[in-house]
Enzyme design. Structure first.
Site, PDB file in Angstrom:
ATOM      1  N   CYS A 207       0.821  -1.211   0.000  1.00  0.00           N
ATOM      2  CA  CYS A 207       0.000   0.000   0.000  1.00  0.00           C
ATOM      3  C   CYS A 207       0.851   1.254   0.000  1.00  0.00           C
ATOM      4  O   CYS A 207       0.493   2.262  -0.614  1.00  0.00           O
ATOM      5  CB  CYS A 207      -0.933  -0.002   1.213  1.00  0.00           C
ATOM      6  SG  CYS A 207      -2.243  -1.241   1.118  1.00  0.00           S
ATOM      7  N   CYS A 369      11.668   4.927   7.586  1.00  0.00           N
ATOM      8  CA  CYS A 369      10.441   5.000   6.801  1.00  0.00           C
ATOM      9  C   CYS A 369       9.413   5.732   7.666  1.00  0.00           C
ATOM     10  O   CYS A 369       9.771   6.530   8.528  1.00  0.00           O
ATOM     11  CB  CYS A 369       9.971   3.620   6.365  1.00  0.00           C
ATOM     12  SG  CYS A 369       9.494   2.527   7.719  1.00  0.00           S
TER      13      CYS A 369
END
Length: 403
Positions: A207, A369
């Site tokens: 995603c 991240c």
């Protein structure tokens, strides 16, 4: 398409409060008071409190499922809230299972929510799955999907499976040993019958890389909850033997017929460990959970806390900082001094070669991240290639707070 016997025997008679709460279920053909009692006695496990688990959990709780288990080892991140509607802004940084438990307790106080704050592994899967009547698989990675399928086949538990990508979704019911309403038990179709071989790594973006329409999760997750209710009560015809494919852009559904592979040996035991499932899916083995430092083959630790990473970056020793988020994420929350290399770069068939080409091999590499999930996966690939890569726990937000 075969009608199935109800999965769960009815529980006790409904008291006045439950009769009032579930009044709109009681007139439904195939449900009624007896079906509601079956729901109250049912135990349903949802794997993943993310995009698919969020709507499924809420509708199953609202439907009166007596016991809901939820498996997830992640925490709530800001980017989750676009689609993971069981969580809210106040839950940022909390374990997802705790956030989901609190939301469901408010929605349906009579539902018992069991929080499994763990990652499903071959060591715990049979124990966890074995405590439930049906499993909803909303996992976002292939090793977990195969693990759920294998554990369910060993235990004879049905699986309601869902998957999403950008504007498309799929839903199916898999069951290695279904119970027809009439006639003998037959071997049913499982995830491994339909997907005997996983796609090559990197060919199906996650995603974060490929994106996903938030409302699509609500559509697919609601269908998954519906299939679970049908299995429990025996109402209607389930998706066993079919895959429903949804295209949100065209607003269309189509169905594919699927059957057991007669040449496939039934699964009677799980693969040995996480590394075996990762290898089957063409991925590097996860860092050993039993090694607190996560050190492998003489490399440094596989992960590092944000404060420790800040100290390392401020020191004199050479260290590289690499941001594995997408470009738009880095623009929204930049990390000064970080080189941007999106995580999808590393997950092709030549991931190890890419890691050696993109990451320095003469110094430790700190990977960041959004929350530490993607960076941990990249670290696994990089470390397998001999790069001393370390994922920063908590991701860019935690690092920015620490520097």
């Amino acid at each position: 398409m075969t009608s199935l016997a109800p999965l769960v025997a009815p529980g006790p008679e409904l008291d006045p409060a439950r009769l009032a709460r579930y009044a709109r279920h009681l007139p439904l053909p195939g449900v009624g008071a007896e079906g509601q009692r079956r729901l109250a006695a049912a135990r349903v496990l949802v794997v993943g409190a993310g995009g698919l688990g969020s709507p499924a959990l809420q509708y199953l709780a609202a439907a009166g499922v007596g016991t809901l288990g939820v498996v997830d080892d992640d925490v709530v991140d800001l980017s989750n809230l676009q689609r993971q509607v069981v969580h809210g802004t106040a839950d940022l940084g909390r374990p997802k299972v705790e956030s989901a438990r609190d939301r469901l307790a408010d929605l349906a106080p009579d539902v018992d929510v069991v929080a499994h704050a763990v990652r499903l592994t071959p060591e715990n899967a049979l124990d966890v799955v074995g405590g439930y009547d049906v499993v909803l698989d909303g996992a976002d990675n292939f090793p977990t999907r195969y693990l759920v399928s294998d554990a369910a086949e060993v235990l004879g538990v049905p699986v309601v499976w869902g998957a999403i990508h950008q504007f498309d979704g799929q839903v199916a019911v898999f069951w290695g040993a279904p119970r027809p309403a009439d006639g003998p038990r037959e071997r049913g179709v499982t995830y491994r019958d339909v997907f005997p071989v996983p796609p090559p790594p990197g060919t199906v973006p996650d995603c974060a890389t490929g994106g996903v329409l938030g409302a699509l999760c609500g559509t697919v997750g609601s269908v998954m909850a519906t299939e679970a209710v049908k299995l429990i009560t025996g109402a209607g015809t389930t998706l066993l033997g079919r895959i429903a494919v949804y295209d949100a852009l065209e607003l269309s559904w189509r169905q594919l017929t699927v059957r057991p592979d007669p040449t496939r040996e039934p699964v009677s035991a799980l693969l040995a460990d996480d590394a075996a499932y990762a290898a089957f899916c063409g991925l590097p083995a996860p860092s050993a959970a039993g090694d607190p430092a996560g050190a492998t083959a003489g490399l440094g630790p596989a992960s590092m806390t944000a404060p420790d990473a800040a100290v390392l970056l401020a020191g004199d020793a050479p260290v590289a900082l690499v941001d594995v988020r997408e470009d738009w994420e880095a623009q929204a929350l930049p990390v000064a001094g970080a080189r941007l290399v999106p995580s999808g770069t590393f997950f092709g068939p030549d991931g190890a070669d890419v890691a050696r080409a993109e990451l320095p091999t003469d110094r430790p590499v700190l990977l960041v991240c959004a929350a530490g999930v993607r960076s941990a996966r990249v670290a696994d690939v990089a470390r397998a290639a001999g790069v001393d890569a370390r994922s920063v726990e908590g991701g860019a937000p935690a690092l920015l707070l620490a520097v």
